[in-house]
Design an enzyme around this catalytic site. Structure first.
Site, PDB file in Angstrom:
ATOM      1  N   CYS A  23       0.839  -1.203   0.000  1.00  0.00           N
ATOM      2  CA  CYS A  23       0.000   0.000   0.000  1.00  0.00           C
ATOM      3  C   CYS A  23       0.873   1.253   0.000  1.00  0.00           C
ATOM      4  O   CYS A  23       0.664   2.183  -0.790  1.00  0.00           O
ATOM      5  CB  CYS A  23      -0.908   0.021   1.221  1.00  0.00           C
ATOM      6  SG  CYS A  23      -1.894  -1.472   1.459  1.00  0.00           S
ATOM      7  N   ASP A 401      29.846  15.272  27.136  1.00  0.00           N
ATOM      8  CA  ASP A 401      30.085  16.648  27.563  1.00  0.00           C
ATOM      9  C   ASP A 401      30.106  16.657  29.096  1.00  0.00           C
ATOM     10  O   ASP A 401      29.646  15.709  29.733  1.00  0.00           O
ATOM     11  CB  ASP A 401      28.967  17.542  27.016  1.00  0.00           C
ATOM     12  CG  ASP A 401      29.088  18.962  27.530  1.00  0.00           C
ATOM     13  OD1 ASP A 401      30.189  19.523  27.463  1.00  0.00           O
ATOM     14  OD2 ASP A 401      28.070  19.503  28.000  1.00  0.00           O
TER      15      ASP A 401
END
Length: 701
Positions: A23, A401
Site C-alpha cells: 500500500c 560533555d
C-alpha cells in the site's frame, strides 16, 4: 530560509488504507509521478504522506487524484494535534479473540471438508454460476485493486493470490477458490489489525492532548478549541485539567504532572514565572498561563510530529528489507511457473502463489521500530528514527560533555580572588552585568551570587560571545571581559589560580579595561545517577567512554579520574567535531551525549547525538537524534537497551518470515500443502510479527 524553502512547500495528507508495505509503495509511486513533486515520504504509523512540491506545478487536488487512482483516498485533516486511539485495551483482546474463533472454525471446516471429500460433493451439487457469484461478491474489492495495479504495471501479493484463485477455478475447484477468497479477505483484516496495533503507542500519545482551552477574553472566561488559542492570551487551568498550551505561569500555584512530556512520574510545583507545557496536568491548584506556543508549535506538538516522521529515517536493515520485498514477488512468480512446468500440477502452482506473504518482509522492521519509538516517547525518550536505533545497537564509542551533562549544570561561586583596587562586590557586579543575558551555566552561577549578595546589575552594551573563550561587553563605559584563561592569552594577560583549579573548580577571569580585576571559582555537582549509569553502559559492552570538555585540564582531570574516564580538555566546539570525525574515519560508531545547546554541532556530527533535558528546548530537540525530555542519566543506558531489544525483535521477525516463506513455498511446490491450507496460513507471518513486535509495547522501557 534557503532557496529550496522559498521555491517548494511541504504538504501532508492523511491517507486511508495504509496498512501494508505494498500500500505504502503504491501510494508513494502514484504521488511521485505527479509533475512538480520533488520528494515523497510515507509515514506509515501516522497514515500520512508528506510531499515536497512546487506549488506552481502541483497542488493538493493533484495529490488527491493520484491517491484515488492508486485505489486509496485522502481523509479530512484532523483538528489540533490529537487523534483518538483505536484498537486498544479490552476491545483489542475481544476483536482478536473473535477473529481467532472465526478463523479456527473456518479452517477446521475447510480441512475436514477436504479430508472427507465434501468439497467435491458440493462442487457437483451447486451450479457454477452460484460459485462465481459468491467469489465475485466476496472478492470484488480485491479483484478491482488487482486490475488497477496490473493496468499500471504493478504486481502485488493480491495479484498472485488472485492468479491462484483463478487456477483453482480453471480446474473446477470452486470450493477451494471461495476459501482462497475468504482467507484473502481475512489476511487484509489481519494486516489492518497489525498496522493499527503498531500505531497504538502513537495514538495513545496523541490522545493525551487536550481539545479545549479556557481563555480570558474581554474580562470573561471563554471555552474554545485549542486551535483557536492565540499566543499572548491568558489561559485558565483548574485542578485536574490538562494544560492546553506551552506558557508561563502569571498567577496561581499548581502541582503539575509532566509525565506526558518527560515521562517522570513525580509531579513538579509550578508557581509564578514557571514554564509549563501542553498536555501536562494540573493535579492540584489553579493557575493562569500566558500563552507562548500553541498547537503543533508546543513541545508536545513537536514530539508528536517527530514521532510521526521518525520512520522516514530508515535504517540499513529496513532499506534492505524494502528493496528485497520489491523483488520478492517476481521471484515467487518464477518459482510458481517452474512448479507448473516440472510438476504439471495447477493446484500446487496455485498454492505456491497463495502461501507467500510478501508484506511480512517489509513489515518486520517498521512494526518493531514504530512500537519502540512510540513507547519511548511516552517515557520521555524521543527517538527520531529507526536508523538511530540501529546505530545505537552497533555503537562502540561514547563521548560525553561535562557541564550540564555529567554535572547538574548549576555551579555555585565558591571563591572570589580580587586584584588591585577592585573589591569582591565590584568584581561580582561587573561579571554578573556582562553575563546578564547569557545562558551558560557559569553565567547563571555569577548572577545567582549577585542576587544572593543583593548586588544590582547594569545593562551591558556591545555584548559579544566568543565561542570557547567567554564574553565581552561594555558596562558603564568600561570594557569588561569574562571567560577562560584562553581569553586572557588573547589580551596578553596570563593569570593563574592553580590551587583552585587543582580542586576541580571552574575558573572565570574578570578583566576590566585590559586589567585583571579578579578570579571567580565555581564548582558544579556531579549528577548522582551518573556512576551507576556508566557502569551499566560498560556492562553493555561499550568500553571506550571519553569526556570532552571546554574546561581546562585541572578541572577535567579530577572528574575523569572519579568516573574512570578518558578525557580531553580545553576544547573548542570545532575540536569536539574533529574528534567525532576522527573516530568515524576509523570505522567507529560514535554516540555523543550533551546538553543540546552548546554541543549542537558535535551532536549533529555523531552517528547518534543524545540531548539531555530537552523539554522546552527547541534547539536541543532539533539538534539531537535522541532527546531525553528530562535530565536523568538513568535514561542513557535505557536507550542502548531499547535499541538492542528492538534489533533483536527485528532479527527474529526477519528470520521467522524467511523460514515461513521458504517452508511454505517448498511444501506447496511439492504438492504437500493443500490450496485451502496455503490460503489460511498466508496470514501467519503477519500475526507472528505482530505478536513479537507487541512485546516492545507491553514491556516497560
Amino acid at each position: 530560509m534557503n532557496e529550496r524553502d522559498l521555491q517548494f512547500e511541504r504538504v501532508e495528507v492523511s491517507v486511508t488504507g495504509l496498512d501494508c508495505a505494498d500500500c505504502a509503495r503504491h501510494v508513494k509511486d502514484a504521488i511521485e509521478a505527479i509533475p512538480g513533486v520533488l520528494e515523497v515520504e510515507i509515514l506509515f504509523s501516522a497514515q500520512k504522506a508528506a510531499v515536497i512540491l512546487d506549488p506552481a506545478k502541483a497542488g493538493l487536488e493533484d495529490i488527491r487524484r493520484a491517491v484515488k487512482d492508486a485505489g486509496y483516498s485522502i481523509r479530512k485533516p484532523e483538528e489540533g494535534i490529537a487523534a483518538k486511539a483505536t484498537f486498544g485495551g479490552k476491545f483489542t483482546r475481544q476483536i482478536l479473540t473473535l477473529f481467532g474463533m472465526v478463523f479456527g472454525v473456518v479452517l477446521f471446516a475447510a480441512m475436514v471438508g477436504e479430508w472427507l471429500g465434501l468439497f467435491e460433493v458440493a462442487t457437483k451439487l451447486v451450479p457454477w454460476p452460484a460459485w462465481l457469484a459468491v467469489i465475485l461478491a466476496g472478492g470484488w474489492p480485491v479483484f478491482w485493486n488487482v486490475v488497477r495495479a496490473t493496468a499500471k504495471g504493478r504486481i502485488t501479493s493480491h495479484t498472485l493470490m488472485t492468479i491462484g484463485m483463478l487456477a483453482a477455478v480453471a480446474v473446477g475447484e470452486w470450493a477451494a477458490a471461495i476459501l482462497v477468497v475468504f482467507f484473502m479477505r481475512i489476511g487484509d483484516y489481519v494486516e489492518t489489525f497489525t498496522a493499527e496495533r503498531a500505531r497504538r503507542a502513537l495514538k495513545d500519545l496523541t490522545a493525551m492532548a487536550p481539545q479545549t482551552a479556557r481563555v480570558e477574553r474581554d474580562g470573561a472566561e471563554v471555552e474554545v478549541s485549542v486551535t483557536e488559542v492565540m499566543v499572548g492570551e491568558t489561559v485558565i487551568v483548574r485542578p485536574g485539567e490538562k494544560i492546553p498550551v506551552d506558557g508561563e505561569v502569571v498567577a496561581g500555584q499548581a502541582t503539575v504532572d509532566q509525565a506526558t512530556i518527560t515521562g517522570e512520574s513525580m509531579p513538579v510545583e509550578a508557581g509564578t514565572g514557571a514554564k509549563v507545557f501542553a498536555a501536562t496536568i494540573a493535579r492540584f491548584g489553579s493557575i493562569r498561563i500566558r500563552t507562548l506556543k500553541v498547537g503543533a508549535d508546543t513541545t508536545f506538538g513537536k514530539v508528536i510530529k517527530l514521532v510521526e516522521q521518525a520512520e522516514a529515517s530508515q535504517g540499513e536493515v529496513q532499506r534492505l528489507a524494502d528493496k528485497f520485498s520489491g523483488y520478492y514477488l517476481p521471484v515467487v512468480a518464477v518459482i510458481a511457473i517452474l512448479t507448473f512446468l516440472i510438476g504439471r500440477n495447477p493446484l500446487a502452482t496455485a498454492a505456491v502463489l497463495v502461501v507467500v506473504c510478501s508484506c511480512s518482509f517489509a513489515l518486520a522492521t517498521p512494526l518493531a521500530m514504530i512500537a519502540s519509538i512510540g513507547a519511548g516517547a511516552k517515557r520521555g525518550l524521543l527517538i527520531k528514527g529507526g536508523k538511530y536505533l540501529e546505530a545505537l545497537n552497533r555503537a562502540d564509542i561514547l563521548l560525553l560533555d561535562k557541564t550540564g551533562t555529567l554535572t547538574l549544570g548549576q555551579p555555585k561561586i565558591t571563591d572570589i580572588v580580587v586584584y588591585g583596587s577592585f573589591s569582591e562586590t565590584e568584581v561580582i557586579a561587573l561579571a554578573a552585568s556582562v553575563e546578564r543575558y547569557s545562558e551558560h551555566p557559569l553565567a547563571e552561577a555569577v548572577r545567582s551570587r549577585a542576587k544572593e549578595d543583593n548586588i544590582p546589575l547594569l545593562d551591558p552594551e556591545e555584548f559579544k560571545a566568543i565561542p570557547g573563550q567567554g564574553v565581552r561587553a561594555v558596562v558603564n563605559g568600561r570594557v569588561i571581559a569574562v571567560g577562560s584563561r584562553r581569553m586572557l592569552s588573547d589580551t596578553n594577560f596570563v593569570q593563574s589560580a592553580d590551587q583552585l583549579e587543582a580542586q576541580g573548580k571552574s575558573i572565570l577571569y574578570v578583566v576590566c579595561d585590559g586589567k585583571v580585576a579578579g578570579v571567580l571559582a565555581a564548582a558544579d555537582t556531579l549528577r548522582p545517577e551518573v556512576p551507576s549509569a556508566l557502569a551499566e553502559i560498560r556492562n553493555l559492552g561499550i568500553q571506550t567512554i571519553e569526556l570532552l570538555t571546554g574546561d581546562n585540564e585541572r578541572v577535567a582531570a579530577p572528574l575523569a579520574k572519579k568516573l574512570d574516564l578518558q578525557y580531553r580538555a580545553d576544547l573548542l566546539p570545532e575540536d569536539k567535531i574533529a574528534i567525532v570525525r576522527d573516530y568515524q574515519s576509523k570505522g567507529n560508531v560514535v554516540v555523543m551525549v550533551g546538553d543540546g545547546v552548546n554541543d549542537a554541532p558535535a551532536l549533529a556530527q555523531a552517528d547518534v547525538g543524545i540531548a539531555m533535558g530537552a523539554a522546552g528546548s527547541d534547539i536541543a530537540i532539533e539538534a539531537a537524534h535522541v532527546a531525553l525530555m528530562r535530565e536523568d542519566w538513568a535514561l542513557v543506558p535505557e536507550i542502548f537497551q531499547i535499541a538492542r531489544r528492538t534489533m533483536g525483535v527485528v532479527k527474529l521477525n526477519l528470520v521467522f518470515t524467511a523460514l515461513y516463506n521458504v517452508a511454505g513455498m517448498s511444501l506447496a511446490a511439492l504438492g504437500l500443502l493443500p490450496l485451502t491450507l496455503a490460503a489460511a496460513l498466508q496470514s501467519l507471518p503477519d500475526i507472528g510479527i505482530l505478536a513479537n513486535s507487541s512485546r516492545l509495547l507491553r514491556r516497560k522501557i
